[in-house]
Design a protein around this motif. Structure first.
Motif, PDB file in Angstrom:
ATOM      1  N   ILE A  81      28.346  35.494  27.238  1.00 27.34           N
ATOM      2  CA  ILE A  81      29.387  36.662  27.550  1.00 27.34           C
ATOM      3  C   ILE A  81      29.317  37.832  26.767  1.00 27.34           C
ATOM      4  O   ILE A  81      29.756  37.466  25.375  1.00 27.34           O
ATOM      5  CB  ILE A  81      30.788  36.412  27.765  1.00 27.34           C
ATOM      6  CG1 ILE A  81      31.088  35.348  28.928  1.00 27.34           C
ATOM      7  CG2 ILE A  81      31.789  37.437  28.087  1.00 27.34           C
ATOM      8  CD1 ILE A  81      32.523  34.694  29.191  1.00 27.34           C
TER       9      ILE A  81
ATOM     10  N   TYR B  98      22.502  32.039  31.580  1.00 29.06           N
ATOM     11  CA  TYR B  98      22.892  33.371  32.149  1.00 29.06           C
ATOM     12  C   TYR B  98      23.313  34.085  30.969  1.00 29.06           C
ATOM     13  O   TYR B  98      23.718  33.885  29.979  1.00 29.06           O
ATOM     14  CB  TYR B  98      24.271  33.156  32.823  1.00 29.06           C
ATOM     15  CG  TYR B  98      24.150  32.307  34.152  1.00 29.06           C
ATOM     16  CD1 TYR B  98      23.742  33.329  35.478  1.00 29.06           C
ATOM     17  CD2 TYR B  98      24.489  31.126  34.486  1.00 29.06           C
ATOM     18  CE1 TYR B  98      23.805  32.462  36.664  1.00 29.06           C
ATOM     19  CE2 TYR B  98      24.534  30.655  35.634  1.00 29.06           C
ATOM     20  CZ  TYR B  98      24.330  31.212  36.821  1.00 29.06           C
ATOM     21  OH  TYR B  98      24.221  30.461  37.999  1.00 29.06           O
TER      22      TYR B  98
ATOM     23  N   TYR C 220      26.010  37.341  30.901  1.00 26.79           N
ATOM     24  CA  TYR C 220      27.063  38.139  31.640  1.00 26.79           C
ATOM     25  C   TYR C 220      27.483  39.144  30.765  1.00 26.79           C
ATOM     26  O   TYR C 220      27.794  39.257  29.602  1.00 26.79           O
ATOM     27  CB  TYR C 220      28.501  37.422  31.603  1.00 26.79           C
ATOM     28  CG  TYR C 220      29.601  38.450  32.099  1.00 26.79           C
ATOM     29  CD1 TYR C 220      29.809  38.970  33.639  1.00 26.79           C
ATOM     30  CD2 TYR C 220      30.480  38.837  31.210  1.00 26.79           C
ATOM     31  CE1 TYR C 220      30.577  39.816  33.793  1.00 26.79           C
ATOM     32  CE2 TYR C 220      31.636  39.704  31.603  1.00 26.79           C
ATOM     33  CZ  TYR C 220      31.695  39.911  32.917  1.00 26.79           C
ATOM     34  OH  TYR C 220      32.561  40.981  33.283  1.00 26.79           O
ATOM     35  N   ASN C 221      27.271  40.561  31.236  1.00 28.29           N
ATOM     36  CA  ASN C 221      27.739  41.721  30.871  1.00 28.29           C
ATOM     37  C   ASN C 221      28.360  42.838  31.782  1.00 28.29           C
ATOM     38  O   ASN C 221      27.707  42.849  32.824  1.00 28.29           O
ATOM     39  CB  ASN C 221      26.681  42.432  29.980  1.00 28.29           C
ATOM     40  CG  ASN C 221      26.947  43.425  29.129  1.00 28.29           C
ATOM     41  OD1 ASN C 221      27.925  43.105  28.341  1.00 28.29           O
ATOM     42  ND2 ASN C 221      26.212  44.348  28.847  1.00 28.29           N
ATOM     43  N   HIS C 222      29.321  43.419  31.592  1.00 34.97           N
ATOM     44  CA  HIS C 222      29.917  44.308  32.693  1.00 34.97           C
ATOM     45  C   HIS C 222      29.079  45.376  32.861  1.00 34.97           C
ATOM     46  O   HIS C 222      29.326  46.167  33.854  1.00 34.97           O
ATOM     47  CB  HIS C 222      31.389  44.812  32.237  1.00 34.97           C
ATOM     48  CG  HIS C 222      31.724  45.582  31.078  1.00 34.97           C
ATOM     49  ND1 HIS C 222      31.221  44.895  29.614  1.00 34.97           N
ATOM     50  CD2 HIS C 222      31.628  46.678  30.969  1.00 34.97           C
ATOM     51  CE1 HIS C 222      31.455  46.079  28.926  1.00 34.97           C
ATOM     52  NE2 HIS C 222      31.617  47.116  29.437  1.00 34.97           N
TER      53      HIS C 222
ATOM     54  N   THR D  98      23.800  39.114  34.915  1.00 33.08           N
ATOM     55  CA  THR D  98      24.909  39.212  35.913  1.00 33.08           C
ATOM     56  C   THR D  98      26.128  40.054  35.475  1.00 33.08           C
ATOM     57  O   THR D  98      26.316  39.922  34.356  1.00 33.08           O
ATOM     58  CB  THR D  98      25.478  37.843  36.292  1.00 33.08           C
ATOM     59  OG1 THR D  98      26.476  37.951  37.383  1.00 33.08           O
ATOM     60  CG2 THR D  98      25.918  36.963  35.342  1.00 33.08           C
ATOM     61  N   THR D  99      26.551  40.836  36.466  1.00 34.25           N
ATOM     62  CA  THR D  99      27.701  41.370  36.076  1.00 34.25           C
ATOM     63  C   THR D  99      29.067  40.802  36.899  1.00 34.25           C
ATOM     64  O   THR D  99      30.138  41.172  36.785  1.00 34.25           O
ATOM     65  CB  THR D  99      27.842  42.900  36.684  1.00 34.25           C
ATOM     66  OG1 THR D  99      27.425  43.079  38.096  1.00 34.25           O
ATOM     67  CG2 THR D  99      26.641  43.622  35.837  1.00 34.25           C
ATOM     68  N   ASP D 100      28.897  39.474  37.518  1.00 33.18           N
ATOM     69  CA  ASP D 100      29.707  38.486  37.966  1.00 33.18           C
ATOM     70  C   ASP D 100      30.088  37.438  37.205  1.00 33.18           C
ATOM     71  O   ASP D 100      29.433  36.412  37.263  1.00 33.18           O
ATOM     72  CB  ASP D 100      29.194  38.396  39.366  1.00 33.18           C
ATOM     73  CG  ASP D 100      30.150  37.402  40.264  1.00 33.18           C
ATOM     74  OD1 ASP D 100      31.411  37.266  39.872  1.00 33.18           O
ATOM     75  OD2 ASP D 100      29.806  36.907  41.266  1.00 33.18           O
ATOM     76  N   LEU D 101      31.146  37.354  36.529  1.00 28.79           N
ATOM     77  CA  LEU D 101      31.552  36.411  35.559  1.00 28.79           C
ATOM     78  C   LEU D 101      31.935  35.109  36.488  1.00 28.79           C
ATOM     79  O   LEU D 101      31.437  34.019  35.939  1.00 28.79           O
ATOM     80  CB  LEU D 101      32.868  36.641  34.860  1.00 28.79           C
ATOM     81  CG  LEU D 101      33.524  35.663  33.684  1.00 28.79           C
ATOM     82  CD1 LEU D 101      32.070  35.458  32.861  1.00 28.79           C
ATOM     83  CD2 LEU D 101      34.397  36.396  33.121  1.00 28.79           C
TER      84      LEU D 101
ATOM     85  N   VAL E  87      29.094  32.719  36.702  1.00 26.27           N
ATOM     86  CA  VAL E  87      28.981  31.803  35.651  1.00 26.27           C
ATOM     87  C   VAL E  87      29.873  30.671  35.468  1.00 26.27           C
ATOM     88  O   VAL E  87      29.514  29.699  35.408  1.00 26.27           O
ATOM     89  CB  VAL E  87      28.758  32.715  34.270  1.00 26.27           C
ATOM     90  CG1 VAL E  87      28.609  31.844  33.069  1.00 26.27           C
ATOM     91  CG2 VAL E  87      27.893  33.923  34.422  1.00 26.27           C
TER      92      VAL E  87
END
Length: 346
Positions: A8, A32, A34-36, A54-57, A60
């Motif tokens: 993350i 993965y 994850y980053n907004h 992905t921008t969808d936590l 993950v």
């Protein structure tokens, strides 16, 4: 067995202190990141390794293949992200500082125990080359009984801007946690701690840029200190004991190499040059004075992931125990709870 994990955050921490080392681990696979916010220009190299951005936590957290998630986000977000990870049934490694308070730390550690998971701070500087060499000097008994240790991470970085915000974003929490953890791993809980935590570059700042902690263990005193305005630095470590002294200049070279684009798979990665080796002078059992250089032990921040693999897959004890994690945060938290300078008994 490959351990699949996710990260993350995709800032300096992930890119400098985690991903270069994870690329060298054949038994750990990053599935993965994850980053907004997406950064396509920085993602390509990792996408070529099969890592999905992905921008969808939730994507993950709901993937049953992922067993471990590392939190590499700003300090004041650590608690919330780590709690989400644990609640999703996954082990979590949290960049430093783990949390701001003992209450938050205990909540995460208790949640991990309840779910039979691992929650641990990323204390990568237990694998600093300079620290590993200090441990070697202590283990070999060169200086006899240790009486005084100074640990310095000073720099010359003038900054007269006003810095405000939560104390977790100050230098004391951000860098002090590493220096403190190194000493607590060696000597355990101190009898008392004297604190001097301040902003020395601008009196209007509410975030500290300078600190000194003196940890007292009976005859032994351990000082950890950071000053942002030191043009001619102290040794990284100064050790005095009953039979000798040890001095080591300059910090671990891993970060300097990474900044230069030299990766952990290079033959000379993170190595000190002989002029940076520590120097010990001691009185041997024959009464002779001996002086010698101590070659620097090789550091490797990736070893923290090796220990995590052993803990998750093979059931071995965590590198950083829950007791050590709580003590680290307790000593930091107590330091900011009263005006500085102050002394707290433990």
């Amino acid at each position: 067995m490959a351990l699949k994990m996710a990260i993350i955050g995709f800032g300096k921490s992930a890119n400098r202190y985690h991903l270069p080392y994870l690329k060298q681990r054949k038994n750990i696979e990053v599935k993965y990141i994850y980053n907004h916010r997406r950064h396509p220009e920085r993602e390509t190299a990792y996408q070529n390794m099969g890592i999905k951005f992905t921008t969808d936590l939730d994507e993950v957290l709901k993937d049953d293949e992922v067993q471990l998630i590392t939190v590499c986000t700003p300090a004041d977000t650590h608690f919330d992200f780590a709690k989400q990870v644990l609640e999703s049934g996954k082990n979590v490694l949290v960049e430093k500082p783990f949390c701001k308070t003992v209450a938050e730390t205990k909540q995460l550690l208790d949640l991990a125990k309840e779910k039979h998971l691992i929650a641990m701070p990323y204390q990568n500087r237990r694998f600093d080359s300079d620290y590993l060499t200090l441990k070697k000097v202590l283990d070999r008994g060169y200086v006899g009984e240790p009486l005084e240790i100074e640990s310095h991470m000073d720099k010359y970085r003038p900054d007269d801007q006003v810095h405000t915000g939560d104390k977790i974003n100050g230098t004391f929490y951000g860098l002090g946690i590493h220096m403190l953890d190194q000493m607590l791993a060696l000597f355990g809980k101190p009898e008392s701690v004297a604190y001097d935590i301040r902003a020395i570059q601008n009196s209007k700042s509410t975030l500290d840029d300078y600190y000194q902690m003196d940890l007292h263990y009976g005859k032994l005193k351990v000082t950890v200190k950071t000053n942002p305005l030191v043009a001619d630095p102290y040794p990284r470590f100064i050790l005095h004991g009953t039979t000798g002294s040890y001095l080591k200049y300059d910090i671990d070279q891993q970060e300097n190499d990474l900044k230069q684009g030299i990766m952990p798979d290079a033959d000379d990665f993170g190595q000190d040059t002989p002029d940076k080796f520590g120097h010990v002078k001691y009185h041997n059992k024959n009464g002779d004075w001996i002086e010698k250089q101590i070659p620097t032990v090789q550091g490797d921040y990736g070893r923290i992931y090796d220990t995590l693999y052993d803990s998750i897959v093979n059931g071995k004890a965590k590198l950083v125990s829950d007791e050590e994690t709580l003590l680290d945060i307790e000593i930091l938290e107590r330091g900011i709870q009263q005006p500085s300078p102050s002394v707290v008994k433990f």
